[in-house]
Each structure stands twice: as C-alpha cells, then as structure tokens.
Design a protein around this motif. Structure first.
Motif, short mmCIF file in Angstrom:
data_model
loop_
_atom_site.label_atom_id
_atom_site.label_comp_id
_atom_site.label_asym_id
_atom_site.label_seq_id
_atom_site.Cartn_x
_atom_site.Cartn_y
_atom_site.Cartn_z
N THR A 14 -7.03 11.12 -15.86
CA THR A 14 -7.07 10.07 -16.87
C THR A 14 -6.35 8.85 -16.34
O THR A 14 -5.26 8.97 -15.76
CB THR A 14 -6.38 10.57 -18.17
OG1 THR A 14 -7.02 11.76 -18.60
CG2 THR A 14 -6.44 9.53 -19.27
N TRP A 15 -6.95 7.69 -16.52
CA TRP A 15 -6.28 6.45 -16.14
C TRP A 15 -5.03 6.31 -17.00
O TRP A 15 -5.05 6.61 -18.20
CB TRP A 15 -7.18 5.23 -16.34
CG TRP A 15 -8.45 5.25 -15.54
CD1 TRP A 15 -9.71 5.26 -16.02
CD2 TRP A 15 -8.58 5.21 -14.11
NE1 TRP A 15 -10.62 5.26 -14.99
CE2 TRP A 15 -9.96 5.23 -13.80
CE3 TRP A 15 -7.67 5.20 -13.06
CZ2 TRP A 15 -10.44 5.21 -12.50
CZ3 TRP A 15 -8.15 5.19 -11.75
CH2 TRP A 15 -9.51 5.19 -11.48
N ASP A 16 -3.94 5.82 -16.41
CA ASP A 16 -2.70 5.68 -17.16
C ASP A 16 -1.88 4.55 -16.57
O ASP A 16 -1.68 4.48 -15.36
CB ASP A 16 -1.90 6.99 -17.08
CG ASP A 16 -0.65 6.96 -17.93
OD1 ASP A 16 -0.77 6.69 -19.14
OD2 ASP A 16 0.44 7.22 -17.38
N GLY A 17 -1.41 3.67 -17.44
CA GLY A 17 -0.55 2.58 -16.99
C GLY A 17 -1.21 1.61 -16.04
O GLY A 17 -0.56 1.06 -15.15
N ARG A 23 -7.20 -2.87 -13.96
CA ARG A 23 -8.23 -2.66 -14.98
C ARG A 23 -9.43 -3.57 -14.72
O ARG A 23 -10.58 -3.13 -14.74
CB ARG A 23 -7.65 -2.91 -16.37
CG ARG A 23 -8.59 -2.61 -17.50
CD ARG A 23 -7.88 -2.78 -18.85
NE ARG A 23 -6.83 -1.79 -19.05
CZ ARG A 23 -7.04 -0.52 -19.40
NH1 ARG A 23 -8.26 -0.09 -19.60
NH2 ARG A 23 -6.03 0.31 -19.56
N LYS A 54 -11.36 5.35 -19.40
CA LYS A 54 -10.40 6.38 -19.78
C LYS A 54 -10.25 7.49 -18.75
O LYS A 54 -9.16 7.79 -18.32
CB LYS A 54 -10.81 6.98 -21.13
CG LYS A 54 -9.81 7.93 -21.71
CD LYS A 54 -10.16 8.31 -23.13
CE LYS A 54 -9.07 9.25 -23.65
NZ LYS A 54 -9.26 9.63 -25.02
N HIS A 55 -11.36 8.12 -18.35
CA HIS A 55 -11.31 9.26 -17.43
C HIS A 55 -12.03 8.92 -16.12
O HIS A 55 -12.86 8.03 -16.08
CB HIS A 55 -11.97 10.48 -18.05
CG HIS A 55 -11.35 10.91 -19.34
ND1 HIS A 55 -10.11 11.48 -19.42
CD2 HIS A 55 -11.80 10.83 -20.61
CE1 HIS A 55 -9.83 11.74 -20.67
NE2 HIS A 55 -10.84 11.35 -21.43
N PHE A 92 -2.50 6.81 -13.01
CA PHE A 92 -3.28 7.96 -13.46
C PHE A 92 -2.33 9.05 -13.93
O PHE A 92 -1.12 9.02 -13.66
CB PHE A 92 -4.16 8.49 -12.32
CG PHE A 92 -3.35 8.90 -11.12
CD1 PHE A 92 -2.91 10.21 -10.99
CD2 PHE A 92 -3.01 7.99 -10.14
CE1 PHE A 92 -2.14 10.59 -9.90
CE2 PHE A 92 -2.24 8.36 -9.05
CZ PHE A 92 -1.81 9.66 -8.93
N THR A 93 -2.89 10.03 -14.61
CA THR A 93 -2.13 11.20 -15.06
C THR A 93 -3.07 12.38 -15.20
O THR A 93 -4.29 12.21 -15.22
CB THR A 93 -1.42 10.91 -16.41
OG1 THR A 93 -0.54 12.00 -16.69
CG2 THR A 93 -2.41 10.73 -17.55
#
Length: 115
Positions: A14-17, A23, A54-55, A92-93
């Motif tokens: 998952t994309w994160d931060g 972006r 998102k993913h 990501f996470t």
C-alpha cells in the motif's frame, strides 16, 4: 553444481506517506504501469491503478537454492521491492508476497478425450 529453482513472486503493498511530488509522478507515469506492464523480471515490474492511488504490486523472478525455499524467495523479492521503491522516493507499507516455485508446479494437461 547445486540445483537452482525459479520462483515467481508477487509483492503487494500500500502506498503510504507519498509526497506530493511522488504522487504526481506516479499519476503521470500510470499508463506505463497498468495491466500491460505485468511481467515477471529479475529487477521487478511495478503495476498500480492511479485512481485511487492506494495499492501496488511488483512482480519478480527469483532464482535460488531450493533448500532456501519459498519463504526465502519471498524475502528476497520483498527486499528488492523495498530497495526499488525507496530509490524512487515512494513511501509504502504492508509488503507481503505470494510465491510460486515454477520447478515444482504441477501442470494439468487436458487428456485427448477432454479437448
């Protein structure tokens, strides 16, 4: 020489931060990372949908000693994914992997009567 197995590994996350710059870059480059880009390669191929951003998934080919097993192939692919994503500046996470050992995969062939 020891035996080697070829594994296909899909790493999902998952994309994160994400920064605004990262972006914007992902959205701008999305056409090159859709369904057409889903190939298994040693360096990995990234695929994702731009909306919603998102993913993602990355597909890798990992060749290693079969004694190391699928768990090691998954760990190697996840490490490659982390390195690639960090080098590109993408947050990501939740990385997780699905591994298929191509050398032990059973192929079901249709019998002549079922064709």
């Amino acid at each position: 020489m020891s035996e080697r197995h070829t594994y296909r590994v899909i790493v999902r996350g998952t994309w994160d931060g994400l920064t605004e710059e990262a972006r914007a870059r992902l959205v701008a480059e999305a056409s090159g990372h859709g369904l057409d880009s889903m190939r298994f390669t040693e360096e990995g191929t990234l695929s994702y949908e731009p909306r919603p951003l998102k993913h993602f998934s990355m597909r890798f080919v990992v060749v290693s000693d079969p004694a190391d097993g699928e768990e090691m192939a998954g760990a190697l692919a996840e490490d490659r994914a982390e390195t690639t994503l960090r080098e590109r500046g993408y947050g990501f996470t939740g990385l997780r992997s699905t591994v298929t050992d191509l050398d032990t995969m059973k192929i079901n062939r249709k019998s002549a009567s079922r064709r």
